[in-house]
Write an enzyme that holds these catalytic residues in place. Structure first.
Site, PDB file in Angstrom:
ATOM      1  N   CYS A   2     -33.584   4.829  23.322  1.00  0.00           N
ATOM      2  CA  CYS A   2     -35.056   4.558  23.075  1.00  0.00           C
ATOM      3  C   CYS A   2     -35.359   3.554  21.928  1.00  0.00           C
ATOM      4  O   CYS A   2     -34.354   2.972  21.090  1.00  0.00           O
ATOM      5  CB  CYS A   2     -35.770   5.755  22.643  1.00  0.00           C
ATOM      6  N   ARG A  50     -39.201   5.030  25.717  1.00  0.00           N
ATOM      7  CA  ARG A  50     -38.325   6.171  26.073  1.00  0.00           C
ATOM      8  C   ARG A  50     -37.346   5.698  27.289  1.00  0.00           C
ATOM      9  O   ARG A  50     -37.702   5.312  28.185  1.00  0.00           O
ATOM     10  CB  ARG A  50     -38.872   7.457  26.295  1.00  0.00           C
ATOM     11  N   LEU A  51     -36.066   5.837  26.969  1.00  0.00           N
ATOM     12  CA  LEU A  51     -34.970   6.151  27.888  1.00  0.00           C
ATOM     13  C   LEU A  51     -34.615   7.393  28.124  1.00  0.00           C
ATOM     14  O   LEU A  51     -33.959   7.983  27.217  1.00  0.00           O
ATOM     15  CB  LEU A  51     -33.741   5.077  27.734  1.00  0.00           C
ATOM     16  N   GLY A  78     -31.726   8.006  19.936  1.00  0.00           N
ATOM     17  CA  GLY A  78     -30.454   8.486  19.953  1.00  0.00           C
ATOM     18  C   GLY A  78     -29.986   9.927  20.587  1.00  0.00           C
ATOM     19  O   GLY A  78     -30.695  10.276  21.429  1.00  0.00           O
ATOM     20  N   GLU A  79     -28.917  10.286  19.964  1.00  0.00           N
ATOM     21  CA  GLU A  79     -28.529  11.755  20.675  1.00  0.00           C
ATOM     22  C   GLU A  79     -27.769  12.423  19.475  1.00  0.00           C
ATOM     23  O   GLU A  79     -27.078  12.028  18.842  1.00  0.00           O
ATOM     24  CB  GLU A  79     -27.443  11.486  21.777  1.00  0.00           C
ATOM     25  N   ASP A 102     -32.806  17.566  22.777  1.00  0.00           N
ATOM     26  CA  ASP A 102     -32.303  17.397  21.474  1.00  0.00           C
ATOM     27  C   ASP A 102     -33.428  16.864  20.649  1.00  0.00           C
ATOM     28  O   ASP A 102     -33.222  17.193  19.362  1.00  0.00           O
ATOM     29  CB  ASP A 102     -31.122  16.501  21.491  1.00  0.00           C
ATOM     30  N   GLY A 377     -15.124   2.386  23.749  1.00  0.00           N
ATOM     31  CA  GLY A 377     -14.130   2.582  22.846  1.00  0.00           C
ATOM     32  C   GLY A 377     -14.330   1.902  21.660  1.00  0.00           C
ATOM     33  O   GLY A 377     -13.371   1.811  20.787  1.00  0.00           O
TER      34      GLY A 377
END
Length: 613
Positions: A2, A50-51, A78-79, A102, A377
């Site tokens: 987001c 928002r995503l 974020g997450e 979350d 990665g």
């Protein structure tokens, strides 16, 4: 993911400032293509793009918690990967939840623990909380700086946002870049907290910024600490594997399609194998994507890339059994001025990674047609000591950022050799900047009793990679992915793994006589032998000479127009390189083409005021 934005003012009535807040928020529509929202009060205005990734219907923002003493409002990007455990703990403490997102867990965590919620989060996040009970703003950024967050003072207040462009949309923030900003641009060294734009700041990784009527304060809630490593090699390898498995499992939680970015190198292949095993346990298959270029069968090895990625990626696909897509890019796409415009706009700055930015943007754009979340990665080389320059004795002996030394940079050299030397050496004194930044960086690293000179130097190298180089790469990943609405997660950036491996002795990091010994040993049982033994190759680029020809043509047009961007370069040397045959253009000249083209886009689009004196 987001985009977040906000404005705090103790002099104005911000309930009347919807237009200004919307202008800031709308600049980040790409970061949040699914929804937008605003919340305004007398002294605080918060915006959100928002995503949707978790709880698609319920995680609407800004999110408000009404309390008897006033509202507490959060805009969040974020997450939090441990939100399930936190939600269970908060329920035991009496909290009730209206959503399964979350976002609500983080907000309720703040209501329960206050600013101490920062210590409990595992994830990537940037957030702003307006605590209406005490009229205070809290800005919080994750430990490694995976998600960006900027702020700038205004008359009687402060503005903040996920990207500089959100702040630049505010009427009180001027697009100015001074000499310190240009040193940051030219230095290839990320100084935590510096935003390049004058008067603007980044919230530093692992830091909380608070702002109220008494002013602004910083609180560092996490930093890399030096600690004795007591595990033997076998135990260390096992712990690395356990941490990686846990990090991958946590980051596979999503309510949308997800995938893994697969290059065929050790890092991405390890993530692919571990993700594949985890998903297989749930009856699913991992989806993978690899970038490739036209005529990759005519690959020519060089000192940075000894082998093409595609053959190794195919071996991993067959070994793991993924659903795979090759994304083919041609030189015309890479050289398209509109692609360059998109990448410069995503960064808000020139002098990124040139073609590598363009190809990453195109790769992410193609992936977004299939997936919303991708694992990547990033940070493995910084954590495990993977870059070639870590292992060069001549580089190890020099007290300087090793990627600077390894590029052959003496006191009068620079990666972009065609930049005006007077600008670099006299006006900006980039060598002096490097020396000062190195000194400041390693001064923050405690001295370890009994540590010999070589071990100290290698600890310094690991430290500056994590604090001065990683930020550049994470920022690039974030900007190119969010420009197309793709959330990219980085399992190697789990702070528990970073802390643990950082304190392993250098001899243990290289116990098999190679780079990334600990990681190789930790995942060798789930990968093809060829991938386990593969030598590190940097991010690929096209080897089509026609691409170089396109760059020459575009730079030639800037020279003919006497564009302002050219004035920062050695015009005669640039013109000579433009007139050469494409096969005669060396790496430095090609990089100069990329940078002058980026600079031209930035100057045309942002119209910055440049103050170099």
């Amino acid at each position: 993911m987001c985009g977040i934005a906000g404005w705090i003012s103790f002099q104005l009535d911000l309930e009347r400032e919807l237009a200004a807040l919307s202008a800031m928020t709308d600049t980040m529509a790409c970061r949040g293509p699914d929804a937008s929202g605003t919340w305004l009060s007398a002294h605080a205005a918060l915006g959100h793009r928002r995503l949707s990734v978790i709880d698609l219907a319920g995680g609407v923002q800004p999110m408000v918690a009404e309390t008897p003493d006033g509202p507490v409002v959060m805009t969040y990007s974020g997450e939090a990967y441990n939100f399930t455990e936190l939600r269970d703990e908060l329920r035991r403490r009496g909290h009730e939840f209206r959503t399964s997102s979350d976002t609500e867990v983080v907000l309720r965590g703040y209501l329960e623990w206050g600013q101490g919620v920062a210590d409990r989060l595992n994830g990537m996040y940037a957030l702003g909380i307006w605590d209406g009970r005490v009229e205070k703003l809290i800005l919080l950024r994750d430990r490694l700086g995976i998600k960006p967050l900027y702020y700038a003072p205004t008359a009687g207040g402060l503005v903040f946002g996920s990207e500089a462009k959100a702040l630049l949309a505010h009427p009180e923030v001027e697009p100015v870049v001074d000499a310190d900003g240009f040193r940051e641009l030219f230095g290839f060294v990320k100084e935590p907290g510096r935003a390049v734009w004058a008067g603007m700041h980044e919230v530093k990784p692992g830091t909380m910024v608070t702002f109220d009527r008494s002013g602004l304060r910083e609180h560092v809630y996490w930093r890399l600490e030096v600690a004795e490593h007591r595990d033997d090699t076998e135990t260390t390898v096992r712990r690395v594997r356990e941490m990686l498995e846990d990090s991958v499992a946590r980051q596979l939680v999503a309510d949308v399609p997800q995938c893994v970015l697969l290059s065929g190198g050790l890092d991405s292949s390890a993530l692919t194998a571990l993700a594949g095993r985890r998903l297989a346990a749930d009856g699913e298959r991992a989806r993978t994507f690899t970038v490739d270029f036209e005529q990759s069968d005519a690959f020519r090895p060089d000192d940075l890339r000894g082998s093409p990625d595609a053959p190794f990626a195919r071996e991993v696909v067959q070994h793991v059994g993924t659903l795979h897509h090759d994304i083919k890019l041609d030189y015309q796409e890479l050289a398209n001025p509109e692609v360059r415009r998109a990448t410069v706009t995503a960064r808000d700055l020139p002098f990124g990674f040139g073609e590598a930015d363009n190809s990453l943007y195109l790769l992410f754009k193609a992936i977004r047609e299939h997936s919303t979340v991708a694992l990547s990665g990033e940070s493995s080389d910084e954590i495990f000591g993977g870059y070639p320059w870590f292992h060069l004795p001549a580089v190890q002996q020099v007290p300087m950022f090793p990627w600077v030394t390894a590029s052959g940079l003496g006191p009068r050299n620079h990666p972009t050799k065609l930049i005006d030397p007077d600008l670099l050496l006299r006006t900006l004194d980039v060598p002096g900047y490097w020396a000062q930044r190195w000194s400041d960086s390693v001064a923050a690293l405690p001295v370890v009793a009994g540590e010999d000179a070589h071990e100290r130097r290698m600890r310094e190298f690991c430290y500056v990679h994590l604090t001065s180089l990683l930020g550049l790469l994470l920022d690039r990943k974030d900007r190119m992915s969010m420009a197309v609405g793709l959330e990219v997660r980085v399992p190697f950036c789990d702070h528990r793994l970073v802390e643990y491996v950082f304190n392993t002795p250098w001899a243990m990091k290289t116990f098999d006589g190679r780079e990334k010994s600990l990681l190789r040993a930790a995942v060798k049982d789930v990968l093809p032998t060829s991938v386990v033994e593969r030598v590190k190759a940097l991010y690929p680029h096209t080897q089509q000479l026609a691409y170089v020809g396109r760059l020459q043509q575009q730079v030639g047009e800037l020279l003919s127009a006497d564009h302002e961007a050219v004035t920062l370069f050695d015009g005669a040397a640039l013109a000579k390189a433009v007139a050469a045959q494409p096969e005669a253009v060396d790496r430095d000249e090609r990089e100069a083409f990329e940078r002058v083209l980026d600079l031209a886009v930035w100057l045309d689009q942002y119209r910055p005021t440049i103050k170099l004196s």
